[in-house]
Design an enzyme around this catalytic site. Structure first.
Site, mmCIF file in Angstrom:
data_model
loop_
_atom_site.group_PDB
_atom_site.id
_atom_site.type_symbol
_atom_site.label_atom_id
_atom_site.label_comp_id
_atom_site.label_asym_id
_atom_site.label_seq_id
_atom_site.Cartn_x
_atom_site.Cartn_y
_atom_site.Cartn_z
ATOM 1 N N HIS A 1 0.983 -1.267 -0.023
ATOM 2 C CA HIS A 1 -0.122 -0.159 0.164
ATOM 3 C C HIS A 1 1.036 1.124 0.032
ATOM 4 O O HIS A 1 2.145 1.247 -0.038
ATOM 5 C CB HIS A 1 -0.847 0.031 1.146
ATOM 6 C CG HIS A 1 -0.093 -0.410 2.422
ATOM 7 N ND1 HIS A 1 0.490 0.432 2.965
ATOM 8 C CD2 HIS A 1 -0.302 -1.373 3.416
ATOM 9 C CE1 HIS A 1 1.114 -0.051 4.187
ATOM 10 N NE2 HIS A 1 0.547 -1.167 4.383
ATOM 11 N N GLY B 1 2.002 3.137 2.225
ATOM 12 C CA GLY B 1 2.709 3.233 3.331
ATOM 13 C C GLY B 1 4.209 2.570 2.957
ATOM 14 O O GLY B 1 5.081 3.024 3.028
ATOM 15 N N HIS B 2 4.136 1.370 2.423
ATOM 16 C CA HIS B 2 5.117 0.823 1.785
ATOM 17 C C HIS B 2 5.845 1.582 0.801
ATOM 18 O O HIS B 2 7.192 1.754 0.566
ATOM 19 C CB HIS B 2 4.779 -0.580 1.115
ATOM 20 C CG HIS B 2 4.383 -1.850 2.128
ATOM 21 N ND1 HIS B 2 2.961 -1.977 1.972
ATOM 22 C CD2 HIS B 2 4.878 -2.174 3.054
ATOM 23 C CE1 HIS B 2 2.682 -3.153 2.947
ATOM 24 N NE2 HIS B 2 3.799 -3.216 3.759
ATOM 25 N N ARG C 1 -3.383 -5.640 6.218
ATOM 26 C CA ARG C 1 -4.537 -6.465 7.069
ATOM 27 C C ARG C 1 -5.786 -5.601 6.861
ATOM 28 O O ARG C 1 -6.923 -6.223 7.019
ATOM 29 C CB ARG C 1 -4.260 -6.687 8.423
ATOM 30 C CG ARG C 1 -3.053 -7.629 8.807
ATOM 31 C CD ARG C 1 -3.076 -7.996 10.163
ATOM 32 N NE ARG C 1 -1.981 -8.947 10.530
ATOM 33 C CZ ARG C 1 -0.883 -9.005 10.707
ATOM 34 N NH1 ARG C 1 -0.279 -7.647 10.655
ATOM 35 N NH2 ARG C 1 -0.216 -10.016 10.658
#
Ligand code: AMP
Length: 279
Positions: free
Chosen positions: A34, A36-37, A188
């Site tokens: 996502h 964030g990565h 998740r």
């Protein structure tokens, strides 16, 4: 983007790049990528010449086999997202590459750092994390490695591991990326039901409320009111809500400490964690 599945092929490629004077940045992940990565990849692109992202769902860090089985693995979408964001190398090893002698963790000694919070609620988790990250570090030998503050306790463990192993790798901490309603991005999150997803932003709201009231209320009051706010989330089960010292990870009531409020909560069968610095 070059994709490597074999350790020796990746090592050969990286050592030839290093001989040309290139620096290497490393972003270890478990996939289901996502933004964030991607923020970690972008930061690595800025600070190093060659960015290696690994995707490997590490079995030894899962204490809950159901969580491991249900962990999302959308590998084609992940590859496309990495390509789009100019990642140079994807390392996609199998378990036989990573654990040639079987899937077992090494024993590490992190003192109190792995006894509290995630360590207390997920026995063996940080031995698994340290084992796999150390193995990745020995394979990739990056100059810089990038980790998210979303996994605040994991960062403390990685820093301790680097010291214990006399590693010269620089650990770069990157801020938590959030959805527009405040929910911390997580692989998740896709497993949340629509109703649980709607309620989930209350986690960050509660952490933000604690931060905003940190100087005016006692730690006891903040934690107990925070727990009440979290208890109003339907279908949720709180594992812990704690205000800890940023370095020792021990509970603190000292308003002059660098404090972090940390939470782990289950929404249905999806376990979410988050944290916010309070001062
Ligand atoms: P994971 O794939 O969950 O193991 O995470 C891989 C890396 O991405 C770890 O360093 C995480 O801390 C980081 N990460 C996960 N979620 C976020 C987020 N919302 N913002 C920034 N970094 C994140």
């Amino acid at each position: 983007m070059i994709v490597f599945e074999k350790i020796n092929e990746l090592k050969k490629h990286l050592s030839s790049e290093r001989r040309k004077g290139k620096t290497v940045g490393f972003v270890p992940t478990m996939g289901a990528l996502h933004q964030g990565h991607i923020a970690l990849i972008s930061r690595a692109k800025k600070e190093t010449d060659i960015v290696v992202c690994s995707i490997y769902v590490n079995p030894t860090q899962f204490n809950d086999k159901n969580d491991l089985a249900k962990y999302p693995r959308p590998i084609e979408a992940d590859k496309a997202l990495l390509e789009k964001n100019n990642c140079d190398i994807l390392f996609l090893p199998s378990s036989t590459e990573m654990y040639p002698n079987g899937e077992v963790s090494e024993e590490w000694n992190f003192g109190q750092l792995d006894k509290v919070m995630e360590g207390a609620h997920r026995p063996g988790h940080f031995n698994g994390v340290a084992t796999i990250v150390n193995r990745f570090f020995q394979i990739v030998e990056p100059d810089l490695a990038f980790f998210g503050q979303k996994d605040f306790q994991q960062l403390a463990i990685i820093r301790a591991m680097v010291i214990q192993t006399n590693s010269t790798i620089n650990i770069i901490a990157c801020p938590t990326l959030r959805e527009s309603d405040g929910l911390a991005m997580s692989s998740r999150n896709v497993r949340l039901t629509n109703e649980d997803r709607k309620a989930a932003p209350l986690i960050f709201k509660t952490l933000s409320w604690i931060k905003d009231n940190f100087q005016s209320k006692s730690v006891k009051e903040l934690v107990s009111d925070g727990k009440k706010q979290l208890a109003s989330i339907p279908n949720s089960k709180l594992e812990y809500l704690e205000i800890v010292n940023e370095e020792t990870l021990l509970n603190t009531e000292n308003k002059n400490d660098l404090g972090v409020v940390c939470v782990a909560l289950k929404l249905g069968d999806v376990r979410l964690i988050d944290n916010v610095k309070v001062n």
